[in-house]
Design an enzyme around this catalytic site. Sequence first.
Site, PDB file in Angstrom:
ATOM      1  N   HIS A   1       0.826  -1.352  -0.068  1.00 28.11           N
ATOM      2  CA  HIS A   1       0.121   0.067  -0.128  1.00 28.11           C
ATOM      3  C   HIS A   1       0.866   1.394   0.033  1.00 28.11           C
ATOM      4  CE1 HIS A   1      -3.218   2.861   0.982  1.00 28.11           C
ATOM      5  NE2 HIS A   1      -4.020   1.822   0.702  1.00 28.11           N
TER       6      HIS A   1
ATOM      7  N   ASP B   1      -7.917  -5.657   0.127  1.00 28.17           N
ATOM      8  CA  ASP B   1      -8.238  -6.418  -0.974  1.00 28.17           C
ATOM      9  C   ASP B   1      -7.903  -7.929  -0.688  1.00 28.17           C
ATOM     10  OD1 ASP B   1      -9.885  -4.630  -2.802  1.00 28.17           O
ATOM     11  OD2 ASP B   1      -7.691  -3.706  -2.967  1.00 28.17           O
TER      12      ASP B   1
HETATM   13  N1  COA Z   1       4.374  -7.458  -4.388  1.00 30.74           N
HETATM   14  C1  COA Z   1       5.705  -7.551  -4.545  1.00 30.74           C
HETATM   15  N2  COA Z   1       6.295  -6.326  -4.433  1.00 30.74           N
HETATM   16  C2  COA Z   1       5.692  -5.300  -4.222  1.00 30.74           C
HETATM   17  C3  COA Z   1       4.355  -5.223  -3.885  1.00 30.74           C
HETATM   18  C4  COA Z   1       3.501  -6.560  -4.060  1.00 30.74           C
HETATM   19  N3  COA Z   1       2.398  -6.387  -3.856  1.00 30.74           N
HETATM   20  N4  COA Z   1       3.880  -3.948  -3.805  1.00 30.74           N
HETATM   21  C5  COA Z   1       5.019  -3.243  -3.899  1.00 30.74           C
HETATM   22  N5  COA Z   1       6.087  -4.232  -4.110  1.00 30.74           N
HETATM   23  C6  COA Z   1       7.440  -3.649  -4.389  1.00 30.74           C
HETATM   24  C7  COA Z   1       7.672  -3.084  -5.739  1.00 30.74           C
HETATM   25  O1  COA Z   1       8.181  -4.612  -6.712  1.00 30.74           O
HETATM   26  C8  COA Z   1       8.903  -1.981  -5.948  1.00 30.74           C
HETATM   27  O2  COA Z   1      10.078  -2.935  -5.568  1.00 30.74           O
HETATM   28  P1  COA Z   1      11.386  -2.442  -6.071  1.00 30.74           P
HETATM   29  O3  COA Z   1      11.519  -1.288  -5.335  1.00 30.74           O
HETATM   30  O4  COA Z   1      12.504  -3.494  -6.218  1.00 30.74           O
HETATM   31  O5  COA Z   1      11.050  -1.974  -7.720  1.00 30.74           O
HETATM   32  C9  COA Z   1       8.651  -1.599  -4.348  1.00 30.74           C
HETATM   33  O6  COA Z   1       7.902  -2.645  -3.669  1.00 30.74           O
HETATM   34  C10 COA Z   1       7.726  -0.417  -4.538  1.00 30.74           C
HETATM   35  O7  COA Z   1       6.662  -0.537  -5.228  1.00 30.74           O
HETATM   36  P2  COA Z   1       5.708   0.343  -5.976  1.00 30.74           P
HETATM   37  O8  COA Z   1       4.596  -0.203  -6.735  1.00 30.74           O
HETATM   38  O9  COA Z   1       6.516   1.611  -6.197  1.00 30.74           O
HETATM   39  O10 COA Z   1       4.955   1.082  -4.479  1.00 30.74           O
HETATM   40  P3  COA Z   1       3.648   1.655  -4.180  1.00 30.74           P
HETATM   41  O11 COA Z   1       3.895   2.647  -2.994  1.00 30.74           O
HETATM   42  O12 COA Z   1       3.323   2.538  -5.594  1.00 30.74           O
HETATM   43  O13 COA Z   1       2.701   0.436  -3.934  1.00 30.74           O
HETATM   44  C11 COA Z   1       0.803  -0.523  -4.564  1.00 30.74           C
HETATM   45  C12 COA Z   1       1.449   0.631  -3.661  1.00 30.74           C
HETATM   46  C13 COA Z   1      -0.615  -0.772  -4.065  1.00 30.74           C
HETATM   47  C14 COA Z   1       0.553   0.087  -5.987  1.00 30.74           C
HETATM   48  C15 COA Z   1       1.365  -1.789  -4.767  1.00 30.74           C
HETATM   49  O14 COA Z   1       1.835  -2.134  -3.275  1.00 30.74           O
HETATM   50  C16 COA Z   1       0.925  -2.713  -5.660  1.00 30.74           C
HETATM   51  O15 COA Z   1       0.847  -2.654  -6.893  1.00 30.74           O
HETATM   52  N6  COA Z   1       0.264  -3.892  -4.933  1.00 30.74           N
HETATM   53  C17 COA Z   1      -0.648  -4.651  -5.496  1.00 30.74           C
HETATM   54  C18 COA Z   1      -1.964  -4.265  -5.928  1.00 30.74           C
HETATM   55  C19 COA Z   1      -2.831  -4.011  -4.909  1.00 30.74           C
HETATM   56  O16 COA Z   1      -2.953  -4.971  -4.025  1.00 30.74           O
HETATM   57  N7  COA Z   1      -3.511  -2.981  -4.924  1.00 30.74           N
HETATM   58  C20 COA Z   1      -4.555  -2.716  -3.757  1.00 30.74           C
HETATM   59  C21 COA Z   1      -4.150  -1.477  -3.173  1.00 30.74           C
HETATM   60  S1  COA Z   1      -5.132  -1.172  -1.860  1.00 30.74           S
END
Ligand code: COA
Length: 383
Positions: free
Chosen positions: A259, A313
Amino acid sequence: MIEYVPGLENVPAAESAVSYIDGEKGVLEYRGIRIEDLAEHSTFEEVTFLLMNGKLPTESELAEITQRIARARTLPKELRAIIKSLPKTAHPMDALQTCVAAVGAVTPHKNIYDESTREEMAIDFIGKFPSLVAAFHRSRTGQEIVDADPTLSVSADFLHMLTGEKHEPLKARAMDICLILHADHTMNASTFATRVTASTECQPSAAIAAAVGSLSGPLHGGANEAVLHQLEEIGAKEKVAPWFEQKLAKKGKIMGMGHRVYKTKDPRANILQDLARQLFVKFGSSPLYDIAVELERIAIDRLGPRGIYPNVDFYAGIVYSRLGIPIDLGTPIFAVSRIAGWTSHWMEQMRHNRLFRPTQVYQGEHNVPYLSMSERKAPVRTA
Ligand code: COA
């Protein structure tokens, strides 16, 4: 130099008093009240009043808002006709977005500068959302649309309109808790979309349609659907560990984990996990739950040190499946709830509106000569 912040991470986009998150401690409050207390004691109708008005309702205020929401659940014939004309193969979120724009098309434009008109329009959307989602589901499955029953609560009537049956109290209460949990969540993408669109002082249907579109993506509301597909793909508890390693090796994301704000387990995930367990006692367990618990264990071990934990979720889809709800209705249910937050933010935005007009960091060229067609190079084709 203007600093560019990808995803506007940590950049305040509004002053708001609707909800609050402490991502380090795993705290979520609506108007200052903890989500755990609301999930235990409140109802979706009461939470709607709270979000819209900033305080819990008195008995008569609760009765009044409940009645107004119930009356708003009736769909006019124009909307029913639009719903029936949609392709049965449409994703329910696309159908919902179309229907929200259609609410705007069938409603005369109103004076959005008047506070009580805004409140009336907000309640109309809050009432219409469960009816729109249920009606499209009935239509796509070749069943008659079920009329709203204004004597029921939003959650009980939503289940009734979906299935045509009156449900036992435990199912309606479980749905009510799901609606309470998803009703608001500070400046997430769909709330931001609502406020950005509303800042042009358009009709609320335009702002809410933008919000529904934004919620549909797998990085936002669409994740609960993706989680169920993920658990089905894994297939068995003992396959979790190799699946997880493979996923991480390919730099894939575990859906339902991580998140932007929470760096610990989302408090809503704890409540949903408890709710899933209560439903299992009555309706039997789900093999997907065992897979989810194992996935959570491994993921917390490996990703927890990086602040990646289950979000709302992760367990929501399992709860919905125990309520007999099809996978692709998970995100529309999120919308049935979040409409309370979106409209509260719309009203807040309108009280102190300033048009959103951010800037950009230009990365392109300048003074590029205009080439005539004969001067332009043909693209190099690779075999
Ligand atoms: N699984 C594996 N790795 C994850 C992850 C996950 N669910 N969420 C984040 N990471 C990792 C990324 O791969 C990234 O790694 P890196 O630095 O080696 O490239 C790092 O953590 C940062 O990820 P990022 O997507 O930039 O973080 P964010 O702050 O934007 O994350 C989300 C927020 C929700 C977009 C992200 O956690 C995600 O895509 N989760 C899965 C989708 C989901 O469940 N969404 C519902 C949100 S309520």
